[in-house]
Enzyme design. Structure first.
Site, PDB file in Angstrom:
ATOM      1  N   SER A 250      -8.682  -5.107   8.838  1.00 38.78           N
ATOM      2  CA  SER A 250      -9.008  -6.062   9.917  1.00 38.78           C
ATOM      3  C   SER A 250      -8.483  -7.486   9.738  1.00 38.78           C
ATOM      4  O   SER A 250      -8.706  -8.324  10.617  1.00 38.78           O
ATOM      5  CB  SER A 250     -10.530  -6.134  10.179  1.00 38.78           C
ATOM      6  OG  SER A 250     -10.984  -4.990  10.852  1.00 38.78           O
ATOM      7  N   THR A 251      -7.815  -7.800   8.630  1.00 42.20           N
ATOM      8  CA  THR A 251      -7.454  -9.213   8.389  1.00 42.20           C
ATOM      9  C   THR A 251      -6.041  -9.581   8.854  1.00 42.20           C
ATOM     10  O   THR A 251      -5.567 -10.680   8.578  1.00 42.20           O
ATOM     11  CB  THR A 251      -7.619  -9.596   6.901  1.00 42.20           C
ATOM     12  OG1 THR A 251      -6.817  -8.716   6.104  1.00 42.20           O
ATOM     13  CG2 THR A 251      -9.047  -9.491   6.456  1.00 42.20           C
TER      14      THR A 251
ATOM     15  N   VAL B 244       0.117  -2.736   8.285  1.00 40.60           N
ATOM     16  CA  VAL B 244       0.020  -1.642   7.315  1.00 40.60           C
ATOM     17  C   VAL B 244       0.295  -0.304   7.985  1.00 40.60           C
ATOM     18  O   VAL B 244       0.962   0.562   7.415  1.00 40.60           O
ATOM     19  CB  VAL B 244      -1.421  -1.512   6.741  1.00 40.60           C
ATOM     20  CG1 VAL B 244      -1.482  -0.475   5.658  1.00 40.60           C
ATOM     21  CG2 VAL B 244      -1.938  -2.813   6.238  1.00 40.60           C
ATOM     22  N   ASP B 245      -0.259  -0.139   9.177  1.00 40.61           N
ATOM     23  CA  ASP B 245      -0.128   1.110   9.926  1.00 40.61           C
ATOM     24  C   ASP B 245       1.363   1.439  10.124  1.00 40.61           C
ATOM     25  O   ASP B 245       1.814   2.559   9.821  1.00 40.61           O
ATOM     26  CB  ASP B 245      -0.832   0.892  11.279  1.00 40.61           C
ATOM     27  CG  ASP B 245      -1.119   2.174  12.020  1.00 40.61           C
ATOM     28  OD1 ASP B 245      -1.006   3.254  11.411  1.00 40.61           O
ATOM     29  OD2 ASP B 245      -1.452   2.094  13.214  1.00 40.61           O
TER      30      ASP B 245
ATOM     31  N   ALA C 221      -3.674  -8.121  12.347  1.00 39.50           N
ATOM     32  CA  ALA C 221      -3.696  -8.144  13.816  1.00 39.50           C
ATOM     33  C   ALA C 221      -5.121  -8.301  14.359  1.00 39.50           C
ATOM     34  O   ALA C 221      -5.328  -8.891  15.427  1.00 39.50           O
ATOM     35  CB  ALA C 221      -3.077  -6.862  14.351  1.00 39.50           C
TER      36      ALA C 221
ATOM     37  N   ILE D 214       0.826  -1.216   0.000  1.00 38.51           N
ATOM     38  CA  ILE D 214       0.000   0.000   0.000  1.00 38.51           C
ATOM     39  C   ILE D 214       0.865   1.273   0.000  1.00 38.51           C
ATOM     40  O   ILE D 214       0.468   2.290  -0.563  1.00 38.51           O
ATOM     41  CB  ILE D 214      -0.974  -0.009   1.210  1.00 38.51           C
ATOM     42  CG1 ILE D 214      -2.093   1.017   1.039  1.00 38.51           C
ATOM     43  CG2 ILE D 214      -0.269   0.239   2.526  1.00 38.51           C
ATOM     44  CD1 ILE D 214      -3.286   0.505   0.344  1.00 38.51           C
TER      45      ILE D 214
ATOM     46  N   ASN E  91      -5.965   2.098  14.409  1.00 38.19           N
ATOM     47  CA  ASN E  91      -6.660   1.722  15.645  1.00 38.19           C
ATOM     48  C   ASN E  91      -7.392   2.952  16.187  1.00 38.19           C
ATOM     49  O   ASN E  91      -7.150   4.073  15.739  1.00 38.19           O
ATOM     50  CB  ASN E  91      -5.674   1.155  16.676  1.00 38.19           C
ATOM     51  CG  ASN E  91      -4.509   2.104  16.931  1.00 38.19           C
ATOM     52  OD1 ASN E  91      -4.706   3.234  17.384  1.00 38.19           O
ATOM     53  ND2 ASN E  91      -3.299   1.668  16.606  1.00 38.19           N
TER      54      ASN E  91
HETATM   55  N1  AR6 Z   1       0.522  -3.144   2.158  1.00 26.42           N
HETATM   56  C1  AR6 Z   1      -0.694  -3.738   2.022  1.00 26.42           C
HETATM   57  N2  AR6 Z   1      -1.186  -4.624   2.915  1.00 26.42           N
HETATM   58  C2  AR6 Z   1      -0.433  -4.915   3.981  1.00 26.42           C
HETATM   59  C3  AR6 Z   1       0.850  -4.338   4.205  1.00 26.42           C
HETATM   60  C4  AR6 Z   1       1.313  -3.411   3.232  1.00 26.42           C
HETATM   61  N3  AR6 Z   1       2.497  -2.801   3.342  1.00 26.42           N
HETATM   62  N4  AR6 Z   1       1.348  -4.840   5.381  1.00 26.42           N
HETATM   63  C5  AR6 Z   1       0.427  -5.692   5.865  1.00 26.42           C
HETATM   64  N5  AR6 Z   1      -0.640  -5.773   5.034  1.00 26.42           N
HETATM   65  P1  AR6 Z   1      -3.037  -5.160   9.752  1.00 26.42           P
HETATM   66  P2  AR6 Z   1      -5.699  -4.842  11.034  1.00 26.42           P
HETATM   67  C6  AR6 Z   1      -1.905  -6.560   5.143  1.00 26.42           C
HETATM   68  O1  AR6 Z   1      -2.556  -5.999  10.880  1.00 26.42           O
HETATM   69  O2  AR6 Z   1      -5.912  -6.308  11.019  1.00 26.42           O
HETATM   70  C7  AR6 Z   1      -2.011  -2.245  13.647  1.00 26.42           C
HETATM   71  O3  AR6 Z   1      -1.127  -2.471  14.708  1.00 26.42           O
HETATM   72  C8  AR6 Z   1      -1.899  -7.722   6.110  1.00 26.42           C
HETATM   73  O4  AR6 Z   1      -1.356  -8.864   5.483  1.00 26.42           O
HETATM   74  O5  AR6 Z   1      -2.137  -4.119   9.213  1.00 26.42           O
HETATM   75  O6  AR6 Z   1      -6.807  -3.943  10.559  1.00 26.42           O
HETATM   76  C9  AR6 Z   1      -2.913  -1.043  13.859  1.00 26.42           C
HETATM   77  O7  AR6 Z   1      -2.278  -0.033  14.605  1.00 26.42           O
HETATM   78  C10 AR6 Z   1      -3.385  -7.886   6.404  1.00 26.42           C
HETATM   79  O8  AR6 Z   1      -4.030  -8.691   5.427  1.00 26.42           O
HETATM   80  O9  AR6 Z   1      -4.407  -4.370  10.154  1.00 26.42           O
HETATM   81  C11 AR6 Z   1      -4.078  -1.624  14.599  1.00 26.42           C
HETATM   82  O10 AR6 Z   1      -3.830  -1.666  15.985  1.00 26.42           O
HETATM   83  C12 AR6 Z   1      -3.955  -6.484   6.263  1.00 26.42           C
HETATM   84  O11 AR6 Z   1      -2.910  -5.720   5.649  1.00 26.42           O
HETATM   85  C13 AR6 Z   1      -4.197  -3.032  14.062  1.00 26.42           C
HETATM   86  O12 AR6 Z   1      -2.906  -3.359  13.559  1.00 26.42           O
HETATM   87  C14 AR6 Z   1      -4.369  -5.822   7.555  1.00 26.42           C
HETATM   88  O13 AR6 Z   1      -3.475  -6.149   8.594  1.00 26.42           O
HETATM   89  C15 AR6 Z   1      -5.156  -3.120  12.894  1.00 26.42           C
HETATM   90  O14 AR6 Z   1      -5.289  -4.452  12.506  1.00 26.42           O
END
Ligand code: AR6
Length: 182
Positions: free
Chosen positions: A123-124, A39-40, A126, A17, A30
Site C-alpha cells: 500500500s505504500t 511491485v505487481d 500507488a 522482491i 489490486n
Molecule cells: N521490489 C520491492 N518493492 C518494490 C518494487 C520491487 N521490485 N517495486 C516497487 N516497490 P506499489 P501499492 C515498492 O505501488 O501501493 C499496482 O498497480 C514501492 O516503492 O507496488 O500496494 C497494483 O496493481 C512501494 O513502497 O503497491 C495495485 O493496483 C511498495 O513497493 C496498486 O499498484 C508498494 O508500491 C497497489 O498499490
C-alpha cells in the site's frame, strides 16, 4: 536488520522482491487481480504470463485478503497476491485492512506449509499509505503473528530504496525495544 521471535526470524533488507529466493513472495495486488504497476508489474514481467492466468481463476480478491498462485519463472515457488487498502485519511478502516492483508498472506503460508516468505511494503506506492505508519502496522502484525504461530520461520520485508528501508528500520527498532526482541 533482523530480530528473533521465538524460533522465527523477521528480517529487513533493501532490495527487489522479484529476486528473492524465499519459498513465497508477496505481491501488492489490486482487487481485480489484473497486473498493474509497481511491485505487481515487476512480478508479472519477471515471472511471465502464467501468474496472471492462474490469478484470473480467482476472479476478485477483496481488500484485506490474499490468494496464492505459482510463481512462473521466478526463484520463489509461489506468489501470494495480497490486496492492501488505498489510503484516504486513515479513518476509513485503512489500518485494519492493511493489517488484515499481511495476516491473510501469513495465514496462507501456514495453510500451505510455506516456511519462508518475502513481503514488499504493501500500500505504500500507488495506494499512498504514509510509510512510517504503514511500517508500524506491517511489523506489529507480523510480530504478533509470529508470536502466536511461530511460523513461517523466515519473514523478510524487502524494501525498495533507502527511504523505505529507513522507515521500517526505525519502526522495528522501536517495536523491538518495546517488546524486548533482539
Ligand atoms: N521490489 C520491492 N518493492 C518494490 C518494487 C520491487 N521490485 N517495486 C516497487 N516497490 P506499489 P501499492 C515498492 O505501488 O501501493 C499496482 O498497480 C514501492 O516503492 O507496488 O500496494 C497494483 O496493481 C512501494 O513502497 O503497491 C495495485 O493496483 C511498495 O513497493 C496498486 O499498484 C508498494 O508500491 C497497489 O498499490
Amino acid at each position: 536488520m533482523k530480530v528473533k521471535i521465538g524460533e522465527a526470524v523477521l528480517e529487513l533488507v533493501e532490495g527487489d522482491i522479484t529476486q528473492q529466493d524465499t519459498e513465497a513472495i508477496v505481491n501488492a495486488a489490486n482487487e481485480q487481480l489484473i497486473p498493474g504497476g509497481g511491485v505487481d508489474g515487476a512480478i508479472h514481467r519477471a515471472g511471465g504470463p502464467s501468474i496472471a492466468e492462474e490469478a484470473r481463476k480467482y476472479g476478485r480478491c477483496p481488500t484485506g485478503s490474499a490468494v496464492i498462485t505459482g510463481a512462473g519463472n521466478l526463484k520463489a515457488k509461489y506468489v501470494i497476491h495480497a490486496v492492501g487498502p488505498r489510503y484516504r485519511d486513515g479513518k476509513h478502516g485503512e489500518p485494519e485492512l492493511l493489517a488484515s492483508a499481511y495476516r491473510s498472506a501469513l495465514n496462507i503460508c501456514l495453510e500451505k506449509g510455506i516456511d519462508s516468505v518475502a513481503f514488499p511494503s504493501l500500500s505504500t506506492g500507488a495506494y499512498g499509505y504514509p510509510l512510517p505508519e504503514a511500517a508500524r502496522i506491517a511489523l506489529k502484525t507480523i510480530i504478533s503473528f509470529l508470536k502466536e504461530h511461530g511460523r513461517p520461520r523466515l519473514v523478510r520485508m524487502v524494501l525498495f530504496g533507502k527511504e523505505a528501508y529507513q522507515a521500517y528500520e526505525e519502526a522495528l527498532k522501536e517495536l523491538a525495544a518495546r517488546e524486548g526482541l533482539s
